[in-house]
Every structure is written in structure tokens, then in C-alpha cells.
Design an enzyme around this catalytic site. Structure first.
Site, PDB file in Angstrom:
ATOM      1  NE  ARG A 267     -14.255  20.643  -0.520  1.00  0.00           N
ATOM      2  CZ  ARG A 267     -12.990  20.996  -0.336  1.00  0.00           C
ATOM      3  NH1 ARG A 267     -11.882  20.195   0.467  1.00  0.00           N
ATOM      4  NH2 ARG A 267     -12.442  21.888  -1.078  1.00  0.00           N
TER       5      ARG A 267
ATOM      6  CG  HIS B 130     -23.190  -1.150   9.558  1.00  0.00           C
ATOM      7  ND1 HIS B 130     -22.870  -1.667  10.433  1.00  0.00           N
ATOM      8  CD2 HIS B 130     -24.499  -0.626   9.582  1.00  0.00           C
ATOM      9  CE1 HIS B 130     -23.805  -1.647  11.326  1.00  0.00           C
ATOM     10  NE2 HIS B 130     -24.887  -1.071  10.891  1.00  0.00           N
TER      11      HIS B 130
ATOM     12  NE  ARG C 173     -24.716   2.748  12.164  1.00  0.00           N
ATOM     13  CZ  ARG C 173     -23.775   2.193  11.992  1.00  0.00           C
ATOM     14  NH1 ARG C 173     -22.826   2.465  10.995  1.00  0.00           N
ATOM     15  NH2 ARG C 173     -22.999   1.342  13.011  1.00  0.00           N
TER      16      ARG C 173
ATOM     17  CG  HIS D  23     -21.272   5.633   7.248  1.00  0.00           C
ATOM     18  ND1 HIS D  23     -22.048   4.658   7.026  1.00  0.00           N
ATOM     19  CD2 HIS D  23     -21.455   5.582   8.557  1.00  0.00           C
ATOM     20  CE1 HIS D  23     -22.578   3.779   8.186  1.00  0.00           C
ATOM     21  NE2 HIS D  23     -22.036   4.718   9.166  1.00  0.00           N
TER      22      HIS D  23
ATOM     23  CD  GLU E  88     -20.650  -5.233   9.607  1.00  0.00           C
ATOM     24  OE1 GLU E  88     -19.928  -5.992   9.977  1.00  0.00           O
ATOM     25  OE2 GLU E  88     -20.662  -3.972   9.868  1.00  0.00           O
TER      26      GLU E  88
ATOM     27  CB  THR F 177     -19.458   2.730  15.783  1.00  0.00           C
ATOM     28  OG1 THR F 177     -19.288   1.534  15.158  1.00  0.00           O
ATOM     29  CG2 THR F 177     -19.174   2.825  17.198  1.00  0.00           C
TER      30      THR F 177
ATOM     31  CG  HIS G   2     -16.708  -2.762  17.365  1.00  0.00           C
ATOM     32  ND1 HIS G   2     -17.711  -2.043  16.360  1.00  0.00           N
ATOM     33  CD2 HIS G   2     -16.489  -1.939  18.475  1.00  0.00           C
ATOM     34  CE1 HIS G   2     -18.008  -0.972  16.897  1.00  0.00           C
ATOM     35  NE2 HIS G   2     -17.186  -0.812  18.148  1.00  0.00           N
ATOM     36  CG  ASP G   3     -13.216  -0.854  18.958  1.00  0.00           C
ATOM     37  OD1 ASP G   3     -13.179  -0.115  17.812  1.00  0.00           O
ATOM     38  OD2 ASP G   3     -13.385  -0.769  19.855  1.00  0.00           O
TER      39      ASP G   3
ATOM     40  N   GLY H  78     -12.454  -2.077   9.752  1.00  0.00           N
ATOM     41  CA  GLY H  78     -12.690  -0.637   8.953  1.00  0.00           C
ATOM     42  C   GLY H  78     -11.951   0.366   9.685  1.00  0.00           C
ATOM     43  CG  HIS H  79     -12.076   3.718  13.221  1.00  0.00           C
ATOM     44  ND1 HIS H  79     -12.317   5.000  13.015  1.00  0.00           N
ATOM     45  CD2 HIS H  79     -11.100   4.053  14.396  1.00  0.00           C
ATOM     46  CE1 HIS H  79     -11.947   5.792  13.537  1.00  0.00           C
ATOM     47  NE2 HIS H  79     -11.114   5.332  14.429  1.00  0.00           N
TER      48      HIS H  79
END
Length: 238
Positions: free
Chosen positions: A18, A43, A45, A50, A70, A101, A191-192, A214-215
Site C-alpha cells: 500500500r 530476510h 532480498r 518485503h 537471513e 521463498t 520453514h513451514d 514467520g508466515h
């Protein structure tokens, strides 16, 4: 007690969608710590889709727990970012530029010399170093030869297979953790991982030092609230 480090990338994704500064990434990091998180993970990139590089400098100023950065250390911009901010921990992840990811651990044999040089560089400024790996014995042995302090086990396979056969899903990770411990490496994981599968992982992985989540955590927070969600994850790690 296994430490919970909250990855706040998804907060930055929402902000960036936004423009402006809502939600405020820095304030969310402060809140996560106040709610009991024992670390903050980012993390960044190269496309800054993000977490932005500026965010890392801003977060460094306010984080009072552990700061974990990371990223792919083949990017000079990432190396310079870490050296400028000297986080508690740097986690080396071989994510491709076009990856949505992280989707694989390092080939620590093929990239041993690269990783050895990077580990030495980051340790020279006081950072703890963790290398992202699949639960494969030879990759963990290769990681140990780089001089890293820890490995981070890539847990996508465990999470994907958890509901099919959780005992089978975790076997390779138990073995990997034991190999790492025998080689003097600390063990992190990420991760997951979620409220569905975290407790079983924690109960079965010896000497698990830290999980970075995170997610799933941010998704849960939409329904449960951030403070309550962090407390629920901490309970799974007790």
C-alpha cells in the site's frame, strides 16, 4: 528452552503493498519482543519486495533480544548489510533471485570454500553464523567443515509430510540433529513450522536451540491476535 524468533517479512509485505508505513515494521518488532518473542528475524532480498535494506538499519537500533538476518551471501549488498549492522546471528540461505521463498538448503560440499570464507568474515565481526541445510548427513558434515556455529534445518519436507506420517516425516531430522550435535554444531530450524506441527518437532529434536517462524505465525495472528499467537507458539516450545 527453544527460542522463538519471529520472522517479520510478511509485515513488510503488507506495508509495501500500500505504500506508507502501515503496518510499522519497527513497532511490530518491538511488540513481538514485548509479547515474549526471543528474537526477530528478517530476510531481505535484492528486490526489497518485503524487508527493505533501510528496515534492517532501523531494526538494529531497537531490537533488544536477538537479531537474525537471513539471506543469500553471494550478493555483495547482503554481505555489506550484515557487516554494517553486526546482528546476533546471520543465517546463510542459498535462495535464488526468482524464488518466492527459500526452497533448498546449501550444497555444502560444492560451496564449501565459499561458505568457509563467508563464515570467517561474519564471525570476525562477532556474528554467530548458521548455515541453512537439508537434513542430509553429508551436507551437515560439509557445514561443519565451514567453521559455522550452527545449522538451520530446512523443515519444509517435515511440515509437508507431517499429517501423512509424522513419525516418518521427522526421522531424517532426528538423525540430522544428532549428527550436528556430534560435530559440535548448534541446531536451529525453520520453514513451514506452525501450531500444528511445532510441538512434535520440538519434542523429538534433541537440543533444538531456535526456531524462526514467520508466515504461519503472522497468518495465525490475523485471527488470534499477535500477542496471543506468540504466547501460543511459546507454549508449544515449552
Amino acid at each position: 528452552m527453544t527460542k522463538l524468533s519471529v520472522n517479520i517479512n510478511k509485515i513488510a509485505t503488507l506495508r509495501n503493498s500500500r505504500g506508507g508505513n502501515q503496518p510499522n515494521v519497527v513497532q511490530v518488532a518491538i511488540d513481538c519482543e514485548n509479547f515474549g518473542a526471543e528474537g526477530i528475524t528478517v530476510h531481505p532480498r535484492p528486490d526489497e519486495r518485503h524487508i527493505r535494506y533501510r528496515d534492517v538499519y532501523d531494526l538494529k537500533e531497537i531490537i533488544t533480544t536477538e537479531f537474525n538476518i537471513e539471506g543469500n551471501p553471494t550478493e555483495k549488498k547482503f554481505i555489506d548489510l550484515v557487516l554494517a549492522n553486526k546482528p546476533t546471528q546471520v543465517t546463510l540461505v542459498p535462495d535464488a533471485l526468482n524464488a518466492v521463498t527459500s526452497n533448498a538448503g546449501w550444497d555444502t560440499i560444492k560451496h564449501r570454500n565459499l561458505l568457509k570464507d563467508l563464515v570467517a568474515t561474519f564471525k570476525s565481526v562477532g556474528c554467530r553464523v548458521s548455515v541453512f541445510v537439508d537434513p542430509i548427513e553429508k551436507m551437515i558434515e560439509g557445514a561443519a567443515e565451514t567453521g559455522t556455529d550452527r545449522i538451520e534445518l530446512y523443515t519444509e519436507s517435515y511440515a509437508h509430510n507431517y499429517f501423512k506420517n509424522k513419525a516418518e516425516a521427522i526421522n531424517d531430522y532426528i538423525h540430522a540433529a544428532k549428527i550436528a550435535q556430534n560435530m559440535g554444531l548448534g541446531v536451529n530450524a525453520g520453514h513451514d513450522l506452525s501450531l500444528d506441527n511445532l510441538r512434535y518437532f520440538k519434542e523429538n529434536i534433541p537440543n533444538l536451540l531456535e526456531v524462526s517462524i514467520g508466515h504461519a505465525l503472522i497468518c495465525d495472528a490475523l485471527y488470534l491476535g499477535l500477542e496471543n499467537t506468540i504466547q501460543l507458539y511459546l507454549r508449544e516450545l515449552e
